[in-house]
Enzyme design. Sequence first.
Site, PDB file in Angstrom:
ATOM      1  N   GLU A  11      -3.770  46.851 -11.021  1.00 50.19           N
ATOM      2  CA  GLU A  11      -4.403  45.667 -11.617  1.00 50.19           C
ATOM      3  C   GLU A  11      -4.739  44.621 -10.559  1.00 50.19           C
ATOM      4  OE1 GLU A  11      -1.141  44.964 -14.272  1.00 50.19           O
ATOM      5  OE2 GLU A  11      -2.208  45.739 -16.035  1.00 50.19           O
ATOM      6  N   GLY A  77      -2.823  47.208 -24.674  1.00 48.32           N
ATOM      7  CA  GLY A  77      -3.146  48.055 -25.812  1.00 48.32           C
ATOM      8  C   GLY A  77      -3.805  47.211 -26.894  1.00 48.32           C
ATOM      9  N   VAL A 151       3.939  50.873 -26.114  1.00 52.51           N
ATOM     10  CA  VAL A 151       3.797  51.168 -27.559  1.00 52.51           C
ATOM     11  C   VAL A 151       2.768  52.270 -27.746  1.00 52.51           C
ATOM     12  CG1 VAL A 151       3.128  50.220 -29.801  1.00 52.51           C
ATOM     13  CG2 VAL A 151       4.506  48.846 -28.212  1.00 52.51           C
ATOM     14  N   MET A 171       3.387  44.210 -21.748  1.00 50.91           N
ATOM     15  CA  MET A 171       4.815  44.177 -21.406  1.00 50.91           C
ATOM     16  C   MET A 171       5.236  43.018 -20.522  1.00 50.91           C
ATOM     17  SD  MET A 171       5.290  48.304 -20.856  1.00 50.91           S
ATOM     18  CE  MET A 171       7.057  48.228 -20.615  1.00 50.91           C
ATOM     19  N   GLU A 172       4.370  41.997 -20.353  1.00 55.52           N
ATOM     20  CA  GLU A 172       4.741  40.898 -19.447  1.00 55.52           C
ATOM     21  C   GLU A 172       4.398  39.497 -19.978  1.00 55.52           C
ATOM     22  OE1 GLU A 172       2.586  43.423 -18.290  1.00 55.52           O
ATOM     23  OE2 GLU A 172       4.234  44.628 -17.516  1.00 55.52           O
ATOM     24  N   ASP A 195      -6.146  51.118 -24.119  1.00 55.45           N
ATOM     25  CA  ASP A 195      -5.737  52.098 -25.129  1.00 55.45           C
ATOM     26  C   ASP A 195      -5.565  51.355 -26.456  1.00 55.45           C
ATOM     27  OD1 ASP A 195      -3.199  51.178 -23.437  1.00 55.45           O
ATOM     28  OD2 ASP A 195      -2.591  51.467 -25.537  1.00 55.45           O
TER      29      ASP A 195
HETATM   30  C1  LIG Z   1       3.818  53.668 -15.996  1.00 56.16           C
HETATM   31  C2  LIG Z   1       2.850  53.115 -16.981  1.00 56.16           C
HETATM   32  C3  LIG Z   1       3.208  51.721 -17.408  1.00 56.16           C
HETATM   33  C4  LIG Z   1       2.283  51.125 -18.441  1.00 56.16           C
HETATM   34  C5  LIG Z   1       2.233  49.597 -18.379  1.00 56.16           C
HETATM   35  C6  LIG Z   1       1.321  49.082 -19.436  1.00 56.16           C
HETATM   36  N1  LIG Z   1       0.978  47.682 -19.319  1.00 56.16           N
HETATM   37  C7  LIG Z   1       2.163  46.816 -19.417  1.00 56.16           C
HETATM   38  O1  LIG Z   1       1.836  45.477 -19.483  1.00 56.16           O
HETATM   39  C8  LIG Z   1      -0.079  47.226 -20.260  1.00 56.16           C
HETATM   40  C9  LIG Z   1      -0.271  48.085 -21.462  1.00 56.16           C
HETATM   41  C10 LIG Z   1      -1.399  48.797 -21.752  1.00 56.16           C
HETATM   42  N2  LIG Z   1      -1.253  49.461 -22.941  1.00 56.16           N
HETATM   43  C11 LIG Z   1      -0.008  49.196 -23.417  1.00 56.16           C
HETATM   44  C12 LIG Z   1       0.704  49.630 -24.562  1.00 56.16           C
HETATM   45  N3  LIG Z   1       0.138  50.459 -25.469  1.00 56.16           N
HETATM   46  N4  LIG Z   1       1.969  49.184 -24.742  1.00 56.16           N
HETATM   47  C13 LIG Z   1       2.537  48.351 -23.841  1.00 56.16           C
HETATM   48  N5  LIG Z   1       1.926  47.913 -22.718  1.00 56.16           N
HETATM   49  C14 LIG Z   1       0.654  48.335 -22.511  1.00 56.16           C
END
Ligand SMILES: CCCCCCN(CO)Cc1c[nH]c2c(N)ncnc12
Length: 227
Positions: A11, A77, A151, A171-172, A195
């Site tokens: 990112e 997401g 999720v 997640m942040e 996603d």
């Molecule tokens: C090793 C992979 C790490 C994935 C980190 C995902 N980031 C967290 O900030 C964003 C995110 C994108 N889609 C998501 C989802 N469906 N649930 C949670 N977080 C997210």
Amino acid sequence: MTGILCAMREELDPILEYMNIKEKIKHANNIFYIAEFEGEDIVLAYSKIGKVNASITATIMIEKFGVDKLLFSGVAGGVDEDLKIGDLIIATKTCQHDVDLTVFGYEPGYIPESKVFFECDEDLNNIAQNVAGKLGIKLKDGVIASGDQFVHSKERKEWIKKIFNASAIEMEGGAVGCVCWNEGVPFFMLRAISDTAEEGAGVDFDEFLEESSKISAKFLIEMLKEL
Ligand SMILES: CCCCCCN(CO)Cc1c[nH]c2c(N)ncnc12
């Protein structure tokens, strides 16, 4: 000084490409990039994934580097039906969907002496909407809910949507919002959808992380020009 925070290297890298990096400072297992952009100094970092890591890096940006406004860029997401992969959303406020003290009668997401929702900065959000208008980009805004879990189930997604009226999940943001609220620092969060947080979200995430990160990065750069 403006701070730019991401969770993942993927990112942050597309943002760094636009920056004239002057210094790299290692601290608390993070790398803080001091860069110059259009005559202004900016500090940039990625925290690593999750609310604890994001809290550490956000706090260091404020306490050690004197950041007076914090901008987050990354992916999320999508929860709203009208959010497609690649679409942009800014947070009106953030929360923590995995905080649960309900057995004591508190509402989901609530911690005593804190609050469920952390408001984002209206002025920065207005600037973002003005930039979107000039670029002819649809920029959604809404609640973005954070938890220390990726999720990938319609059931969990719908629960978060029902309880927090969330438009996106990541997640942040809920942690960075909490840090900025406690520190009195304006907070802005921009996310591009990678996603839809349902079954199969992990596959979509892997496929669209890089492209969606670039979409968020490009918009953030346009916004920086207006700050
Ligand atoms: C090793 C992979 C790490 C994935 C980190 C995902 N980031 C967290 O900030 C964003 C995110 C994108 N889609 C998501 C989802 N469906 N649930 C949670 N977080 C997210």
